[in-house]
Scaffold this motif. Structure first.
Motif, PDB file in Angstrom:
ATOM      1  N   LYS A  61     -81.540   7.509 -32.695  1.00  0.00           N
ATOM      2  CA  LYS A  61     -81.433   6.100 -32.326  1.00  0.00           C
ATOM      3  C   LYS A  61     -80.361   5.381 -33.139  1.00  0.00           C
TER       4      LYS A  61
ATOM      5  N   SER B  89     -80.261   1.352 -28.618  1.00  0.00           N
ATOM      6  CA  SER B  89     -80.228  -0.101 -28.421  1.00  0.00           C
ATOM      7  C   SER B  89     -81.615  -0.500 -27.953  1.00  0.00           C
ATOM      8  N   PRO B  90     -81.961  -1.780 -28.044  1.00  0.00           N
ATOM      9  CA  PRO B  90     -83.307  -2.189 -27.626  1.00  0.00           C
ATOM     10  C   PRO B  90     -83.667  -1.754 -26.210  1.00  0.00           C
ATOM     11  N   SER B  91     -82.708  -1.725 -25.307  1.00  0.00           N
ATOM     12  CA  SER B  91     -82.992  -1.372 -23.914  1.00  0.00           C
ATOM     13  C   SER B  91     -82.959   0.128 -23.652  1.00  0.00           C
ATOM     14  N   LEU B  92     -82.325   0.906 -24.547  1.00  0.00           N
ATOM     15  CA  LEU B  92     -82.149   2.335 -24.308  1.00  0.00           C
ATOM     16  C   LEU B  92     -82.962   3.233 -25.238  1.00  0.00           C
TER      17      LEU B  92
ATOM     18  N   GLU C 277     -85.714  -3.458 -33.996  1.00  0.00           N
ATOM     19  CA  GLU C 277     -85.731  -3.621 -32.544  1.00  0.00           C
ATOM     20  C   GLU C 277     -85.594  -2.306 -31.784  1.00  0.00           C
ATOM     21  N   ILE C 278     -85.176  -1.240 -32.454  1.00  0.00           N
ATOM     22  CA  ILE C 278     -84.972   0.033 -31.751  1.00  0.00           C
ATOM     23  C   ILE C 278     -85.925   1.136 -32.217  1.00  0.00           C
TER      24      ILE C 278
ATOM     25  N   SER D 259     -86.027   3.792 -26.077  1.00  0.00           N
ATOM     26  CA  SER D 259     -87.207   4.516 -25.583  1.00  0.00           C
ATOM     27  C   SER D 259     -86.855   5.543 -24.515  1.00  0.00           C
ATOM     28  N   LYS D 260     -85.645   5.501 -23.984  1.00  0.00           N
ATOM     29  CA  LYS D 260     -85.234   6.408 -22.911  1.00  0.00           C
ATOM     30  C   LYS D 260     -84.439   7.608 -23.412  1.00  0.00           C
TER      31      LYS D 260
ATOM     32  N   SER E 165     -82.115  -5.844 -36.607  1.00  0.00           N
ATOM     33  CA  SER E 165     -81.695  -5.050 -35.454  1.00  0.00           C
ATOM     34  C   SER E 165     -82.247  -3.630 -35.510  1.00  0.00           C
TER      35      SER E 165
END
Length: 288
Positions: A199, A204-207, A114-115, A209-210, A111
């Motif tokens: 991070k 999280s994987p979806s957040l 993934e981030i 990079s933002k 996990s």
């Protein structure tokens, strides 16, 4: 191009709080002897066998890009690379075990990969190598054993274990600052290390990079302002007393500060070798 820190010693980058806490622990009678003796041998073999049976060993044949990151970081820190394992786990984390120095190994959870970017993964590996470079292995393992013992011993034994646990947790929090410095020496860009901490705090994987690093660092000011009062200081101590790691925002601020220090620049300016992270370079052996 990065630089390989030939002849780097732990005390070249060890955080003063780590040095003080380690000195205090060494004054407790019997700890080193117990962990490096029979108890250490059994614990080391147990964790090693359990790990090799339930994780993926990274190598030139198995996920070679991760293996290369390990070689890169090890070469820069001038340290022999340990074994690296990948373990399926939903909690982003990485850890190292090295009790007697015979079978040091590092574990990274799936996990976490993934981030993080590859540069950030390399910084995490360098942080864990920092534990080996600073010879933290004995006390890292002992901390885990004491936590377990506190739940198994009778009341009087539990009180004793909790007292020792408190000292070990204090040491752990101090040791992390040294390892963050090792991560910076490999990354050679404070934003990479600070981004890892951000991070780990809320990624999280979806957040991942933002996330905005500048906004994250602004939280440090708010935290420090809240901690300046007597009540704030008391709440801060209550908040951190049982933590194994310092608060991420404080670790990020510590790295930001150290990255602009003369001490950091002096290390990078010592006699060194230009290092291409794409080359197949291995570090030199160092005894723990």
């Amino acid at each position: 191009m990065k630089t390989q820190l030939i002849g780097l010693k732990a005390d070249d980058f060890r955080h003063p709080l780590d040095l003080e806490a380690t000195t205090n622990l060494k004054q407790l009678p019997g700890l080193d002897i117990a962990m490096r003796g029979i108890l250490g041998s059994v614990a080391e073999d147990f964790f090693y066998l359990n790990n090799i049976a339930s994780s993926i060993l990274i190598s030139e044949k198995q996920l070679p890009h991760l293996h290369q990151l390990l070689l890169n970081a090890s070469s820069i820190l001038d340290i022999e690379p340990p074994q690296l394992y990948l373990k399926q786990n939903p909690v982003p984390n990485a850890y190292t075990l090295a009790i007697r120095g015979r079978k040091p190994f590092m574990v990274i959870h799936t996990s976490l990969l993934e981030i993080l970017t590859d540069e950030e993964v390399e910084a995490v590996i360098a942080h864990e190598l920092g534990h080996l470079k600073c010879e933290h292995g004995v006390y890292l393992t002992l901390a885990n054993l004491i936590v377990l013992a506190a739940g198994l011993l009778p009341t009087w034994g539990s009180i004793l274990a909790q007292s020792m646990q408190s000292q070990l947790l204090q040491w752990l929090r101090c040791a992390e600052f040294s390892c963050d410095r090792a991560a910076l020496l490999v990354a050679q860009d404070p934003k990479i290390v600070m981004s890892v901490l951000m991070k780990l705090t809320g990624g999280s994987p979806s957040l991942a990079s933002k996330l905005n690093l500048d906004a994250f660092m602004e939280q440090v000011k708010d935290y420090q302002e809240m901690s300046n009062t007597d009540i704030g200081e008391m709440l801060r101590e209550m908040q951190t007393a049982q933590l194994t790691h310092p608060l991420p925002i404080l670790r990020a601020k510590a790295i930001e500060n150290w990255s602009s220090s003369a001490e950091y620049y002096d290390l990078l300016e010592k006699p060194k070798v230009s290092y291409n992270s794409q080359s197949q370079t291995k570090g030199g052996w160092r005894n723990w």
